[in-house]
Design a protein around this motif. Structure first.
Motif, PDB file in Angstrom:
ATOM      1  N   GLY A  34      35.901 -29.511 -31.289  1.00  0.00           N
ATOM      2  CA  GLY A  34      34.581 -30.051 -30.979  1.00  0.00           C
ATOM      3  C   GLY A  34      33.493 -29.011 -30.809  1.00  0.00           C
ATOM      4  N   ILE A  35      33.688 -27.830 -31.391  1.00  0.00           N
ATOM      5  CA  ILE A  35      32.655 -26.794 -31.268  1.00  0.00           C
ATOM      6  C   ILE A  35      32.252 -26.277 -32.650  1.00  0.00           C
ATOM      7  CG2 ILE A  35      33.383 -26.113 -28.953  1.00  0.00           C
ATOM      8  CD1 ILE A  35      34.611 -23.608 -30.142  1.00  0.00           C
ATOM      9  N   THR A  36      31.071 -25.674 -32.695  1.00  0.00           N
ATOM     10  CA  THR A  36      30.536 -25.111 -33.931  1.00  0.00           C
ATOM     11  C   THR A  36      30.842 -23.615 -33.993  1.00  0.00           C
ATOM     12  OG1 THR A  36      28.423 -24.528 -32.931  1.00  0.00           O
ATOM     13  CG2 THR A  36      28.610 -26.759 -33.873  1.00  0.00           C
ATOM     14  N   MET A  37      30.579 -23.024 -35.129  1.00  0.00           N
ATOM     15  CA  MET A  37      30.787 -21.585 -35.275  1.00  0.00           C
ATOM     16  C   MET A  37      29.875 -20.809 -34.328  1.00  0.00           C
ATOM     17  SD  MET A  37      32.679 -19.335 -36.823  1.00  0.00           S
ATOM     18  CE  MET A  37      33.280 -19.803 -38.427  1.00  0.00           C
ATOM     19  N   SER A  38      28.623 -21.247 -34.185  1.00  0.00           N
ATOM     20  CA  SER A  38      27.702 -20.579 -33.250  1.00  0.00           C
ATOM     21  C   SER A  38      28.256 -20.623 -31.830  1.00  0.00           C
ATOM     22  CB  SER A  38      26.320 -21.248 -33.266  1.00  0.00           C
ATOM     23  OG  SER A  38      25.708 -21.073 -34.501  1.00  0.00           O
ATOM     24  N   MET A  39      28.750 -21.792 -31.432  1.00  0.00           N
ATOM     25  CA  MET A  39      29.338 -21.921 -30.092  1.00  0.00           C
ATOM     26  C   MET A  39      30.512 -20.973 -29.928  1.00  0.00           C
ATOM     27  SD  MET A  39      29.402 -25.983 -29.460  1.00  0.00           S
ATOM     28  CE  MET A  39      27.939 -26.967 -29.316  1.00  0.00           C
ATOM     29  N   PHE A  40      31.338 -20.872 -30.971  1.00  0.00           N
ATOM     30  CA  PHE A  40      32.479 -19.957 -30.897  1.00  0.00           C
ATOM     31  C   PHE A  40      32.011 -18.530 -30.664  1.00  0.00           C
ATOM     32  CE2 PHE A  40      35.119 -16.787 -32.982  1.00  0.00           C
ATOM     33  CZ  PHE A  40      36.251 -16.882 -32.181  1.00  0.00           C
ATOM     34  N   PHE A  41      30.972 -18.091 -31.389  1.00  0.00           N
ATOM     35  CA  PHE A  41      30.474 -16.722 -31.216  1.00  0.00           C
ATOM     36  C   PHE A  41      30.012 -16.495 -29.781  1.00  0.00           C
ATOM     37  CE2 PHE A  41      29.446 -16.717 -35.975  1.00  0.00           C
ATOM     38  CZ  PHE A  41      30.584 -15.995 -36.285  1.00  0.00           C
ATOM     39  N   PHE A  42      29.351 -17.489 -29.182  1.00  0.00           N
ATOM     40  CA  PHE A  42      28.905 -17.353 -27.795  1.00  0.00           C
ATOM     41  C   PHE A  42      30.086 -17.335 -26.832  1.00  0.00           C
ATOM     42  CE2 PHE A  42      24.920 -19.381 -29.535  1.00  0.00           C
ATOM     43  CZ  PHE A  42      24.192 -18.196 -29.528  1.00  0.00           C
ATOM     44  N   LEU A  43      31.047 -18.224 -27.050  1.00  0.00           N
ATOM     45  CA  LEU A  43      32.239 -18.241 -26.193  1.00  0.00           C
ATOM     46  C   LEU A  43      32.987 -16.914 -26.291  1.00  0.00           C
ATOM     47  CD1 LEU A  43      33.590 -21.847 -26.881  1.00  0.00           C
ATOM     48  CD2 LEU A  43      32.444 -21.020 -24.807  1.00  0.00           C
ATOM     49  N   HIS A  44      33.110 -16.399 -27.493  1.00  0.00           N
ATOM     50  CA  HIS A  44      33.797 -15.126 -27.707  1.00  0.00           C
ATOM     51  C   HIS A  44      33.069 -13.999 -26.982  1.00  0.00           C
ATOM     52  CE1 HIS A  44      35.152 -11.532 -29.958  1.00  0.00           C
ATOM     53  NE2 HIS A  44      36.299 -12.194 -29.972  1.00  0.00           N
ATOM     54  N   ALA A  45      31.743 -13.979 -27.079  1.00  0.00           N
ATOM     55  CA  ALA A  45      30.956 -12.946 -26.398  1.00  0.00           C
ATOM     56  C   ALA A  45      31.135 -13.035 -24.883  1.00  0.00           C
ATOM     57  CB  ALA A  45      29.480 -13.080 -26.767  1.00  0.00           C
ATOM     58  N   LEU A  46      31.132 -14.257 -24.346  1.00  0.00           N
ATOM     59  CA  LEU A  46      31.316 -14.419 -22.902  1.00  0.00           C
ATOM     60  C   LEU A  46      32.747 -14.121 -22.477  1.00  0.00           C
ATOM     61  CD1 LEU A  46      29.114 -17.572 -22.269  1.00  0.00           C
ATOM     62  CD2 LEU A  46      28.663 -15.225 -21.482  1.00  0.00           C
ATOM     63  N   ALA A  47      33.713 -14.382 -23.346  1.00  0.00           N
ATOM     64  CA  ALA A  47      35.104 -14.049 -23.020  1.00  0.00           C
ATOM     65  C   ALA A  47      35.268 -12.533 -22.917  1.00  0.00           C
ATOM     66  CB  ALA A  47      36.048 -14.623 -24.077  1.00  0.00           C
ATOM     67  N   ARG A  48      34.497 -11.811 -23.688  1.00  0.00           N
ATOM     68  CA  ARG A  48      34.553 -10.345 -23.651  1.00  0.00           C
ATOM     69  C   ARG A  48      33.759  -9.773 -22.485  1.00  0.00           C
ATOM     70  NH1 ARG A  48      33.174  -8.068 -29.413  1.00  0.00           N
ATOM     71  NH2 ARG A  48      34.116  -6.198 -28.558  1.00  0.00           N
ATOM     72  N   SER A  49      32.652 -10.464 -22.113  1.00  0.00           N
ATOM     73  CA  SER A  49      31.791  -9.967 -21.045  1.00  0.00           C
ATOM     74  C   SER A  49      31.046 -11.144 -20.434  1.00  0.00           C
ATOM     75  CB  SER A  49      30.807  -8.945 -21.630  1.00  0.00           C
ATOM     76  OG  SER A  49      29.990  -8.417 -20.628  1.00  0.00           O
ATOM     77  N   ALA A  60      25.012 -10.052 -28.500  1.00  0.00           N
ATOM     78  CA  ALA A  60      26.468  -9.950 -28.611  1.00  0.00           C
ATOM     79  C   ALA A  60      27.020 -10.882 -29.680  1.00  0.00           C
ATOM     80  CB  ALA A  60      27.121 -10.250 -27.257  1.00  0.00           C
ATOM     81  N   ALA A  61      26.404 -12.067 -29.816  1.00  0.00           N
ATOM     82  CA  ALA A  61      26.871 -13.041 -30.803  1.00  0.00           C
ATOM     83  C   ALA A  61      26.250 -12.810 -32.172  1.00  0.00           C
ATOM     84  CB  ALA A  61      26.572 -14.456 -30.324  1.00  0.00           C
ATOM     85  N   GLY A  62      25.184 -12.016 -32.223  1.00  0.00           N
ATOM     86  CA  GLY A  62      24.517 -11.749 -33.487  1.00  0.00           C
ATOM     87  C   GLY A  62      23.775 -12.949 -34.040  1.00  0.00           C
ATOM     88  N   LEU A  63      23.238 -13.784 -33.148  1.00  0.00           N
ATOM     89  CA  LEU A  63      22.518 -14.986 -33.586  1.00  0.00           C
ATOM     90  C   LEU A  63      21.076 -14.938 -33.102  1.00  0.00           C
ATOM     91  CD1 LEU A  63      25.335 -17.570 -32.885  1.00  0.00           C
ATOM     92  CD2 LEU A  63      24.614 -16.708 -35.107  1.00  0.00           C
ATOM     93  N   LEU A  64      20.239 -15.761 -33.706  1.00  0.00           N
ATOM     94  CA  LEU A  64      18.814 -15.782 -33.395  1.00  0.00           C
ATOM     95  C   LEU A  64      18.483 -16.856 -32.370  1.00  0.00           C
ATOM     96  CD1 LEU A  64      17.484 -15.360 -37.029  1.00  0.00           C
ATOM     97  CD2 LEU A  64      17.834 -13.580 -35.307  1.00  0.00           C
ATOM     98  N   GLN A  65      17.287 -16.778 -31.817  1.00  0.00           N
ATOM     99  CA  GLN A  65      16.832 -17.652 -30.740  1.00  0.00           C
ATOM    100  C   GLN A  65      17.040 -19.150 -30.984  1.00  0.00           C
ATOM    101  OE1 GLN A  65      15.679 -16.804 -27.666  1.00  0.00           O
ATOM    102  NE2 GLN A  65      15.537 -18.963 -27.173  1.00  0.00           N
ATOM    103  N   PRO A  66      16.625 -19.713 -32.122  1.00  0.00           N
ATOM    104  CA  PRO A  66      16.781 -21.172 -32.286  1.00  0.00           C
ATOM    105  C   PRO A  66      18.239 -21.626 -32.146  1.00  0.00           C
ATOM    106  CG  PRO A  66      15.323 -20.308 -33.960  1.00  0.00           C
ATOM    107  CD  PRO A  66      15.911 -19.125 -33.245  1.00  0.00           C
ATOM    108  N   ALA A  67      19.162 -20.905 -32.745  1.00  0.00           N
ATOM    109  CA  ALA A  67      20.584 -21.263 -32.642  1.00  0.00           C
ATOM    110  C   ALA A  67      21.072 -21.095 -31.214  1.00  0.00           C
ATOM    111  CB  ALA A  67      21.412 -20.399 -33.592  1.00  0.00           C
ATOM    112  N   THR A  68      20.560 -20.106 -30.526  1.00  0.00           N
ATOM    113  CA  THR A  68      21.009 -19.811 -29.172  1.00  0.00           C
ATOM    114  C   THR A  68      20.638 -20.917 -28.196  1.00  0.00           C
ATOM    115  OG1 THR A  68      20.803 -17.446 -29.602  1.00  0.00           O
ATOM    116  CG2 THR A  68      20.906 -18.112 -27.304  1.00  0.00           C
ATOM    117  N   SER A  69      19.384 -21.284 -28.162  1.00  0.00           N
ATOM    118  CA  SER A  69      18.926 -22.284 -27.189  1.00  0.00           C
ATOM    119  C   SER A  69      19.661 -23.604 -27.331  1.00  0.00           C
ATOM    120  CB  SER A  69      17.418 -22.525 -27.338  1.00  0.00           C
ATOM    121  OG  SER A  69      16.727 -21.342 -27.058  1.00  0.00           O
ATOM    122  N   SER A  70      19.739 -24.125 -28.549  1.00  0.00           N
ATOM    123  CA  SER A  70      20.380 -25.427 -28.730  1.00  0.00           C
ATOM    124  C   SER A  70      21.886 -25.352 -28.468  1.00  0.00           C
ATOM    125  CB  SER A  70      20.093 -25.992 -30.130  1.00  0.00           C
ATOM    126  OG  SER A  70      20.523 -25.096 -31.119  1.00  0.00           O
ATOM    127  N   ALA A  71      22.532 -24.265 -28.896  1.00  0.00           N
ATOM    128  CA  ALA A  71      23.973 -24.132 -28.661  1.00  0.00           C
ATOM    129  C   ALA A  71      24.279 -24.008 -27.168  1.00  0.00           C
ATOM    130  CB  ALA A  71      24.535 -22.926 -29.420  1.00  0.00           C
TER     131      ALA A  71
END
Length: 165
Positions: A34-49, A60-71
């Protein structure tokens, strides 16, 4: 149609194609969770730090603002992350993985990633895997530092070597 010699085939395009092959396969596991690739990148970044600010998380996730806020909003709604005011600067928020996200990451994402990695590297020796990791790290480090020398023109360099003979 222009054909490229294997020696001049674009490394960035090969890496992009390889990433896309990984992503296509991995997205099936992400969809099941139930998660997207963007969500995975954020979860992975938080799992590391854990406890990153939104800016740190984006970097850390290498994503831009629009993807970040909604995710981040969706991950909060799903109770995968929690948002807390920074203790030193109350205007800034810090994000933390919840127990639900840690369980999802450990029980689903890590095993799925291991299966995919095993499939991708099935005919690689341990030494080849180590060389690949070393070379990719070096390439990344080279690209992250400011250029101090002009890239070598391999074609002209080879022509000069032939002319010297």
């Amino acid at each position: 149609m222009m054909r490229q010699n294997l020696e001049t085939e674009g490394i960035a395009f090969l890496m992009r194609d390889t990433y896309n092959a990984f992503a296509r396969d991995f997205q099936k596991d992400l969809a099941d969770a139930g998660i997207t690739m963007s969500m995975f990148f954020f979860l992975h970044a938080l799992a590391r730090s854990d406890g990153l600010s939104q800016r740190e998380l984006m970097d850390a996730a290498g994503l831009l603002q629009p993807a970040t806020s909604s995710a981040l909003k969706e991950m909060e709604r799903m109770r995968l992350i929690s948002r807390h005011a920074d203790p030193e600067d109350g205007r800034m928020a810090r994000f933390y993985l919840t127990a639900k996200a840690r369980a999802l990451f450990e029980k689903k994402m890590l095993p799925a990633g291991a299966r995919l990695r095993e499939r991708a590297l099935v005919d690689f020796s341990a030494a080849e895997v180590q060389v690949l990791r070393t070379m990719l790290r070096r390439m990344k480090a080279n690209l992250e530092k400011e250029p101090t020398v002009r890239p070598v023109d391999r074609k002209n360099q080879a022509s000069a070597a032939v002319a010297r003979r």
